[in-house]
Design an enzyme around this catalytic site. Structure first.
Site, PDB file in Angstrom:
ATOM      1  N   LYS A 136       0.824  -1.211   0.000  1.00 15.04           N
ATOM      2  CA  LYS A 136       0.000   0.000   0.000  1.00 15.04           C
ATOM      3  C   LYS A 136       0.864   1.269   0.000  1.00 15.04           C
ATOM      4  CE  LYS A 136      -2.192  -1.813   3.548  1.00 15.04           C
ATOM      5  NZ  LYS A 136      -1.810  -3.217   3.373  1.00 15.04           N
ATOM      6  N   ILE A 137       1.834   1.322   0.921  1.00 14.87           N
ATOM      7  CA  ILE A 137       2.645   2.544   1.046  1.00 14.87           C
ATOM      8  C   ILE A 137       3.613   2.669  -0.131  1.00 14.87           C
ATOM      9  CG2 ILE A 137       4.361   3.728   2.487  1.00 14.87           C
ATOM     10  CD1 ILE A 137       3.008   2.335   4.932  1.00 14.87           C
ATOM     11  N   THR A 140      11.272   4.465   6.163  1.00 17.70           N
ATOM     12  CA  THR A 140      10.088   4.782   6.981  1.00 17.70           C
ATOM     13  C   THR A 140       9.408   3.481   7.401  1.00 17.70           C
ATOM     14  OG1 THR A 140       8.734   4.956   4.991  1.00 17.70           O
ATOM     15  CG2 THR A 140       9.604   7.022   5.881  1.00 17.70           C
ATOM     16  N   SER A 141      10.104   2.338   7.261  1.00 13.23           N
ATOM     17  CA  SER A 141       9.442   1.051   7.563  1.00 13.23           C
ATOM     18  C   SER A 141       9.746   0.548   8.962  1.00 13.23           C
ATOM     19  CB  SER A 141       9.800   0.009   6.510  1.00 13.23           C
ATOM     20  OG  SER A 141       8.914   0.141   5.428  1.00 13.23           O
ATOM     21  N   ARG A 142      10.865  -0.120   9.130  1.00  9.73           N
ATOM     22  CA  ARG A 142      11.279  -0.574  10.458  1.00  9.73           C
ATOM     23  C   ARG A 142      12.796  -0.434  10.548  1.00  9.73           C
ATOM     24  NH1 ARG A 142       6.830   0.195  11.657  1.00  9.73           N
ATOM     25  NH2 ARG A 142       5.290  -1.201  12.586  1.00  9.73           N
ATOM     26  N   GLN A 189       7.419   9.178  13.051  1.00  6.68           N
ATOM     27  CA  GLN A 189       6.394  10.204  12.954  1.00  6.68           C
ATOM     28  C   GLN A 189       5.574  10.080  11.660  1.00  6.68           C
ATOM     29  OE1 GLN A 189       8.409  14.026  13.041  1.00  6.68           O
ATOM     30  NE2 GLN A 189       6.779  15.013  11.912  1.00  6.68           N
ATOM     31  N   ALA A 190       6.031   9.195  10.766  1.00  7.74           N
ATOM     32  CA  ALA A 190       5.453   9.187   9.419  1.00  7.74           C
ATOM     33  C   ALA A 190       3.933   8.978   9.432  1.00  7.74           C
ATOM     34  CB  ALA A 190       6.124   8.111   8.566  1.00  7.74           C
ATOM     35  N   PHE A 191       3.443   8.224  10.409  1.00 11.28           N
ATOM     36  CA  PHE A 191       2.005   7.918  10.438  1.00 11.28           C
ATOM     37  C   PHE A 191       1.173   9.076  10.984  1.00 11.28           C
ATOM     38  CE2 PHE A 191       0.814   7.577  14.915  1.00 11.28           C
ATOM     39  CZ  PHE A 191       2.058   7.683  15.516  1.00 11.28           C
ATOM     40  N   ASP A 209      13.031   7.591   9.522  1.00 10.05           N
ATOM     41  CA  ASP A 209      11.909   7.796  10.448  1.00 10.05           C
ATOM     42  C   ASP A 209      11.882   6.688  11.491  1.00 10.05           C
ATOM     43  OD1 ASP A 209       9.470   9.189  11.269  1.00 10.05           O
ATOM     44  OD2 ASP A 209       8.427   7.373  10.617  1.00 10.05           O
TER      45      ASP A 209
END
Ligand code: NAI
Length: 346
Positions: A156-157, A231-233, A295-297, A257
């Protein structure tokens, strides 16, 4: 059944706000706890039906055993990733639900925000002009148009990030363990992605097999000056190898992130403390590294979706016999779980 009782760990003000605002709130008694879920804090969930956790709560074997003893029926993750839960051990003991998508736009847009900030030196310019320093020296960036971005993980992302990059006139190549058919995406082998990309952005989950996907070997295969976005893990990147890659001037910039040891520091204010993590301190000290603290979410839309979906997950579990957003190790790894038929996984 009376109100469903939820122990809500690692609660922040913005979490409380969005859960209080959720329309579904009346059916639940939510106990907001600032502390993280650990073996020691487990007991705070005594008498609760559900434990609600976030990315850095450690749902390990001991925690699962303790919660089962206390009669907790459901672990409700208010995030998409579930690498912090031992789902194989949880199977048959306690059900796990998650929020599979709350705003893929929030994360993809943040990845692009980090990239633009980094390569156009916005972080430097912001501080300079605040000090009435209008010099342009050292602020030279580069055009994204015509550059090649390598996207790892086209879910999705990743797909939204690809669309954003295409809007900038970038060439997109991608790697996914399960490539999407008829997507028009140019899939390449992992090594080819490392070799051809000017920018690499990670959008895959963290699993046993891809821990330290970006390491000294993969960095050596990358183009000199490559920009890495995660921005994942955090543990998808070997942070020490990244530091070495930047020191060697091989990696041009990093936009992070997430960080592999983030659970010790992220989401807390350490501005008056000495941070003991030397790798993180080194990364933050580098002018070509930007760190945001998971913070991305964090958008209004995502927080509202997280609250609504989490409470709907809980209601579905207790009121209906289905569990749409359940995750177990069989669904995750073997694709042979009955959950695909809309039932609970066990
Ligand atoms: P998704 O499940 O829609 O897509 C993940 C994609 O990765 C899938 O296409 C899957 O086939 C692929 N994949 C799985 N294993 C892989 C591997 N070993 N190598 C390459 N590709 C692999 O997930 P979504 O919603 O796009 O999220 C991606 C990740 O973003 C999540 O796993 C989570 O870790 C992270 N995330 C970060 C947030 C933040 O605030 N920084 C917020 C939400 C998600």
């Amino acid at each position: 059944m009376g109100k469903i009782k939820i122990a809500f760990f690692d609660a922040k003000d913005y979490d409380k706000q969005s859960f209080v605002n959720s329309n579904a709130n009346d059916e639940f008694e939510i106990i907001y706890l600032e502390t993280r879920l650990t073996e020691d804090t487990c007991k705070l969930a005594e008498g609760c039906d559900v434990v609600c956790v976030f990315v850095n709560d450690d749902v390990n074997r001991a925690v699962i055993d303790r919660m089962q003893q206390m009669g907790v029926k459901l672990i409700a993750l208010r995030c998409a990733g579930y690498n912090n839960v031992d789902i194989e051990y949880a199977y048959g003991k306690i059900h796990v639900v998650r929020v599979p998508a709350y705003s893929p736009y929030a994360v993809a847009e943040h990845a692009m925000a980090l990239l633009l900030t980094s390569i156009r030196r916005i972080h430097k310019a912001y501080i300079r002009t605040k000090d009435f320093n209008f010099s342009l020296n050292g602020l030279t960036g580069f055009d994204l148009h015509g550059k090649t971005v390598g996207v790892v993980g086209t879910g999705k992302i990743g797909r939204i990030f690809i669309d954003i990059c295409r809007g900038f006139g970038m060439n997109v190549i991608a790697y996914d363990k399960f490539p999407a058919k008829d997507s028009g995406i140019e899939y390449v082998a992992m090594d080819e992605l490392w070799e051809r990309s000017d920018i690499i952005s990670l959008h895959c989950p963290l699993t046993e097999e891809n821990r330290h996907l970006i390491n000294a070997d993969s960095i050596a295969k990358m183009k000199k000056g490559v920009v890495i976005i995660n921005t994942s893990r955090g543990a998808l990147i070997d942070s020490d190898a990244l530091v070495e890659g930047i020191k060697a001037r091989h990696v041009g910039a990093a936009c992070l992130d997430v960080y592999e040891e983030e659970s010790n520091v992220f989401f807390h204010d350490y501005s008056n403390h000495i941070v003991n993590d030397d790798t993180l301190a080194r990364l933050i000290s580098m002018p070509n590294v930007i760190v945001t603290s998971h913070q991305a979410f964090l958008t209004n839309e995502a927080l509202a979706n997280i609250a609504d979906t989490t409470l709907e997950n809980v209601r579905e579990f207790f009121v209906k016999d289905t569990c749409t957003n359940e995750v177990c190790y069989k669904c995750a790894n073997l694709n042979n779980c009955k959950q695909t038929h809309g039932k609970k996984c066990f």
